[in-house]
Design an enzyme around this catalytic site. Structure first.
Site, PDB file in Angstrom:
ATOM      1  N   HIS A 151      35.615   6.106  27.589  1.00 48.19           N
ATOM      2  CA  HIS A 151      34.395   6.871  27.317  1.00 48.19           C
ATOM      3  C   HIS A 151      33.613   6.058  26.286  1.00 48.19           C
ATOM      4  O   HIS A 151      34.207   5.405  25.429  1.00 48.19           O
ATOM      5  CB  HIS A 151      34.683   8.216  26.661  1.00 48.19           C
ATOM      6  CG  HIS A 151      35.562   9.142  27.427  1.00 48.19           C
ATOM      7  ND1 HIS A 151      36.914   9.047  27.412  1.00 48.19           N
ATOM      8  CD2 HIS A 151      35.261  10.229  28.190  1.00 48.19           C
ATOM      9  CE1 HIS A 151      37.433  10.029  28.145  1.00 48.19           C
ATOM     10  NE2 HIS A 151      36.451  10.757  28.635  1.00 48.19           N
ATOM     11  N   ASP A 206      34.948   6.381  22.848  1.00 52.05           N
ATOM     12  CA  ASP A 206      36.284   5.851  22.527  1.00 52.05           C
ATOM     13  C   ASP A 206      36.163   4.481  21.877  1.00 52.05           C
ATOM     14  O   ASP A 206      36.980   4.122  21.035  1.00 52.05           O
ATOM     15  CB  ASP A 206      37.141   5.624  23.796  1.00 52.05           C
ATOM     16  CG  ASP A 206      37.341   6.870  24.631  1.00 52.05           C
ATOM     17  OD1 ASP A 206      37.297   7.968  24.074  1.00 52.05           O
ATOM     18  OD2 ASP A 206      37.547   6.705  25.858  1.00 52.05           O
TER      19      ASP A 206
HETATM   20  C1  XLS Z   1      40.026  15.546  30.635  1.00 52.15           C
HETATM   21  C2  XLS Z   1      39.673  14.518  31.592  1.00 52.15           C
HETATM   22  C3  XLS Z   1      38.965  13.310  31.017  1.00 52.15           C
HETATM   23  C4  XLS Z   1      38.332  12.490  32.099  1.00 52.15           C
HETATM   24  C5  XLS Z   1      37.314  11.524  31.612  1.00 52.15           C
HETATM   25  O1  XLS Z   1      40.776  16.464  30.906  1.00 52.15           O
HETATM   26  O2  XLS Z   1      40.847  14.138  32.235  1.00 52.15           O
HETATM   27  O3  XLS Z   1      39.819  12.552  30.239  1.00 52.15           O
HETATM   28  O4  XLS Z   1      39.280  11.808  32.845  1.00 52.15           O
HETATM   29  O5  XLS Z   1      36.321  12.132  30.891  1.00 52.15           O
END
Ligand code: XLS
Ligand code: CA
Ligand code: CA
Length: 440
Positions: free
Chosen positions: A101, A104
């Protein structure tokens, strides 16, 4: 550059008899299974958020993770240190891809402009490290759920200013994904859902969400981003009802708004089970609708009703998942992203390696078993036989559209005996067990 995991060397394949925990027992990247190498089938990816930024916080306590980069105080320096650690980890684990993301990899600044500047700096560094270590970006995404501005949602917020901010954030995230050669871009509707209809205009929220996705499609075209757009379904958490509940719901949404040709689905195992489905069910629904795009490889806990995001260690599930993926002729440009975190009590840096090894071996084993099941045709032959009444006689007439109610009534009136055959479920489950146990 500093070495963060200095007590760990490159993890290699040693085979199922090895007792070295820092070796692969089943994942042998160069081994050919069917028409491809294991690494080409599996296309493993590291999830940046769970691996580099998560600290083990839960609702009852603070973080527990010991991370060799956490002694860095300045937020930009910390982001750089994490990035170096990320590439060292990918290098030592022999994982080609990663997913992130925007938030991140770079901290938020005091304004959107400053946030974007921070991101640009880290993206430039990322590009350098990708080249140095020969690593690739499976997908990028925007975190439009953590910041308090997203309290009422992002693309489905009741606040038009928030909608505008979301659009700006996603625009930038698509740009940086393109800059890093990302093969896909994921939309997970973090807070796109609702708690109560007493205060929700669901129709407007869904229309707006579709507007946002259409803008993304238009912008990608404008800047020449050719990566695959993916939607990741999830039924609940953080909101009580998430709009992207499961694959079937997402498909109905995309078709209603004529967005279906632009999106495929990113299936997460733990989200499938939260929706009351199996992982295989979601992969299967996506596959038969030609929208199986990518996979978030993890598992939930059958005794817990939330998104535990555990590393996948259940061979039965990975076998049936790989079965669907093989039947789909693979998932490229998608891959298997370990959207998984070590347990709070697995807090030592080494646990990250042990967890990835466990997940990679479990999928490698699943791949081998699934390939054998398919080559021998045991399940396929049984299904073919089960539906054979549609290959000739009246069944063929039905499938070919040659008959209607009147013809079928005539047939049924003349057909005095209907005989069914057993579905043989237990025998088939036993065959799958046999294939799992027999594979070395
Ligand atoms: C959350 C989601 C997230 C997505 C990406 O539950 O899994 O991590 O994969 O935003
Ligand atoms: Ca996910
Ligand atoms: Ca999850």
């Amino acid at each position: 550059m500093k070495e963060y995991f200095s007590n760990i060397s490159k993890v290699v394949y040693e085979g199922p008899k090895s007792t070295n925990p820092y070796s692969f027992k089943y994942y042998n990247p160069e081994e050919v299974v069917g028409n491809k190498k294991m690494k080409e089938h599996l296309r493993f990816a590291v999830s940046y958020w769970h691996t580099l930024t998560a600290n083990g916080t839960d609702p009852f306590g603070v973080g527990t993770m010991l991370r060799p980069w956490d002694n860095v105080n300045d937020s930009m320096e910390l982001a750089k240190a994490r990035m170096e650690a990320a590439f060292e980890l990918m290098d030592k684990l022999n994982i080609d891809y990663f997913c992130f993301h925007d938030r991140d990899i770079a901290p938020e600044g005091n304004s959107l402009a400053e946030t974007n500047e921070n991101l640009d700096k880290l993206v430039a560094y990322c590009k350098e490290l990708m080249k140095k270590y020969d690593k690739k970006l499976l997908w990028g995404t925007a975190n439009c759920f953590s910041n308090p501005r997203y309290v009422h949602g992002a693309g489905t917020s009741c606040n038009a200013d928030v909608f505008a901010y979301t659009a700006a954030q996603i625009k930038k995230a698509i740009e940086v994904t393109k800059e890093l050669g990302g093969e896909n871009y994921v939309f997970w509707g973090g807070r796109e859902g609702y708690e109560t209809l007493l205060n929700t205009n669901m129709e407007l929220e869904l229309d707006n969400f579709a507007r946002l996705l259409q803008m993304a499609v238009d912008y990608a075209k404008e800047i020449g981003f050719t990566g695959q757009f993916l939607i990741e379904p999830k039924p609940m958490e953080p909101t009580k009802h998430q709009y992207d509940f499961d694959t079937a719901t997402v498909l109905a949404f995309l078709r209603k708004y004529k967005l279906d040709k632009h999106f495929k689905i990113n299936i997460e195992a733990n989200h499938a089970t939260l929706a009351g489905h199996t992982f295989q069910h979601e992969l299967h629904v996506a596959r038969i609708n030609n929208v199986l795009g990518s996979v978030d490889a993890n598992q939930g806990d059958p005794n817990l009703g939330w998104d535990t995001d555990q590393f996948p260690t259940n061979v039965y599930d990975t076998t049936l998942a790989m079965y669907e993926i093989l039947k789909n002729n693979g998932i490229a440009p998608g891959g298997l992203n370990f959207d998984a975190k070590v347990r709070r009590a697995s807090f030592e840096p080494e646990d990250l390696f042990l967890a990835y090894i466990a997940g990679m071996d479990t999928f490698a084993k699943g791949l081998r078993v699934a390939h054998k099941l398919l080559t021998d045709g045991v399940l396929e032959n049984n299904i073919k036989e089960k539906y054979s009444s549609f290959e000739g006689g009246i069944g063929k007439e039905i499938v070919e559209g040659n008959v209607g109610f009147k013809e079928l009534e005539k047939y049924a009136l003349e057909n005095s005996r209907i005989s069914n055959k057993s579905g043989r479920q237990e025998m088939l489950e036993s065959i799958v067990n046999q294939y799992i146990f027999e594979d070395k």
